[in-house]
Design an enzyme around this catalytic site. Structure first.
Site, PDB file in Angstrom:
ATOM      1  CE  LYS A 218      -3.120  -2.377   3.137  1.00 19.73           C
ATOM      2  NZ  LYS A 218      -3.647  -2.407   4.504  1.00 19.73           N
TER       3      LYS A 218
ATOM      4  CD  GLU B   4       8.422  -1.327  -3.029  1.00 21.54           C
ATOM      5  OE1 GLU B   4       7.762  -0.513  -2.364  1.00 21.54           O
ATOM      6  OE2 GLU B   4       8.524  -2.518  -2.705  1.00 21.54           O
TER       7      GLU B   4
ATOM      8  CG  ASP C  65      14.914  -1.903   5.251  1.00 17.27           C
ATOM      9  OD1 ASP C  65      15.882  -1.197   5.544  1.00 17.27           O
ATOM     10  OD2 ASP C  65      14.341  -2.636   6.078  1.00 17.27           O
TER      11      ASP C  65
HETATM   12  P1  5GP Z   1      12.854  -4.845   2.070  1.00 23.16           P
HETATM   13  O1  5GP Z   1      12.435  -6.149   1.485  1.00 23.16           O
HETATM   14  O2  5GP Z   1      13.583  -3.940   1.102  1.00 23.16           O
HETATM   15  O3  5GP Z   1      13.644  -5.050   3.336  1.00 23.16           O
HETATM   16  O4  5GP Z   1      11.540  -4.172   2.592  1.00 23.16           O
HETATM   17  C1  5GP Z   1      10.885  -3.151   1.959  1.00 23.16           C
HETATM   18  C2  5GP Z   1       9.569  -2.914   2.688  1.00 23.16           C
HETATM   19  O5  5GP Z   1       9.775  -2.815   4.111  1.00 23.16           O
HETATM   20  C3  5GP Z   1       8.991  -1.575   2.275  1.00 23.16           C
HETATM   21  O6  5GP Z   1       8.171  -1.692   1.128  1.00 23.16           O
HETATM   22  C4  5GP Z   1       8.222  -1.181   3.527  1.00 23.16           C
HETATM   23  O7  5GP Z   1       6.955  -1.778   3.520  1.00 23.16           O
HETATM   24  C5  5GP Z   1       9.013  -1.774   4.667  1.00 23.16           C
HETATM   25  N1  5GP Z   1       9.927  -0.785   5.280  1.00 23.16           N
HETATM   26  C6  5GP Z   1      11.264  -0.755   5.219  1.00 23.16           C
HETATM   27  N2  5GP Z   1      11.764   0.302   5.886  1.00 23.16           N
HETATM   28  C7  5GP Z   1      10.696   0.987   6.371  1.00 23.16           C
HETATM   29  C8  5GP Z   1      10.563   2.204   7.138  1.00 23.16           C
HETATM   30  O8  5GP Z   1      11.508   2.901   7.518  1.00 23.16           O
HETATM   31  N3  5GP Z   1       9.289   2.585   7.431  1.00 23.16           N
HETATM   32  C9  5GP Z   1       8.187   1.877   7.041  1.00 23.16           C
HETATM   33  N4  5GP Z   1       7.016   2.354   7.383  1.00 23.16           N
HETATM   34  N5  5GP Z   1       8.282   0.724   6.313  1.00 23.16           N
HETATM   35  C10 5GP Z   1       9.530   0.298   5.987  1.00 23.16           C
END
Ligand code: 5GP
Length: 179
Positions: free
Chosen positions: A41, A97, A101
């Protein structure tokens, strides 16, 4: 916003950067048929603003994936909760996106989309936490690189709250502690 300890990006800073990204994308996709895929979302506000700064005809669709929890980390799979309805074969696809992270979610998603044979596949993220990366993912378009802090607002949530904020900020510790 009383729950925010710090504002990292104001609505004006976000709008200015979204305009720049839109201009870059407009220039890069001249004469091509662009297909934008927003990831629900979190990317919704960003995608809504970005598409209005892209000055070439485009189509868009939305996809929802399960977030990368402890169990998905070991299985290596992200679940697709809502898939797009359009065919990607032969199309120029731009994935939008909210934040990258570790990169694990996007890596899975890109592999899944690649298998549908788009002509090109690129990524536009509003935020990037490069220090947290676990897999090699380099977004072609990147709004802001931010430090390793948990941020909310402009689509990003904490337990489904704060998505509607027009700015991006860091929560006060007491919000997590439920005080
Ligand atoms: P990844 O697979 O790259 O670790 O995760 C990405 C997802 O983690 C993002 O789409 C988001 O939903 C969540 N996420 C990562 N860092 C943050 C942050 O600082 N704040 C929030 N609200 N969601 C995050």
């Amino acid at each position: 916003m009383k729950e925010l300890a710090e504002i990292l990006l104001t609505p004006e800073q976000i709008a200015a950067r979204v305009q720049e990204l839109g201009a870059e994308i407009t220039a890069d996709y001249q004469g091509k048929e662009l297909m934008v895929i927003g990831i629900l979302k979190g990317a919704l506000p960003f995608m809504a603003d970005l598409i209005r700064q892209i000055k070439i005809p485009l189509k868009y669709d939305l996809m929802a994936v399960s977030s990368y929890g402890a169990s998905t980390r070991t299985s290596g799979a992200v679940q697709i909760l809502k898939d797009i309805e359009m065919e990607l074969e032969g199309r120029h696809v731009l994935v939008v996106e909210d934040i990258i992270d570790t990169g694990l979610t996007l890596k899975y998603l890109l592999n899944n989309l690649k298998a549908r044979h788009p002509s090109s596949l690129k990524v536009c993220t509003l935020l990037d936490k490069p220090s947290r990366r676990e897999v090699e993912i380099r977004p072609e378009y990147n709004g802001f690189a931010i430090p390793d802090r948990f941020v909310v607002g402009y689509g990003l949530d904490y337990a489904e709250r704060f998505r509607e904020l027009p700015m991006i900020g860091v929560l006060k510790p007491e919000v997590y502690e439920g005080k």
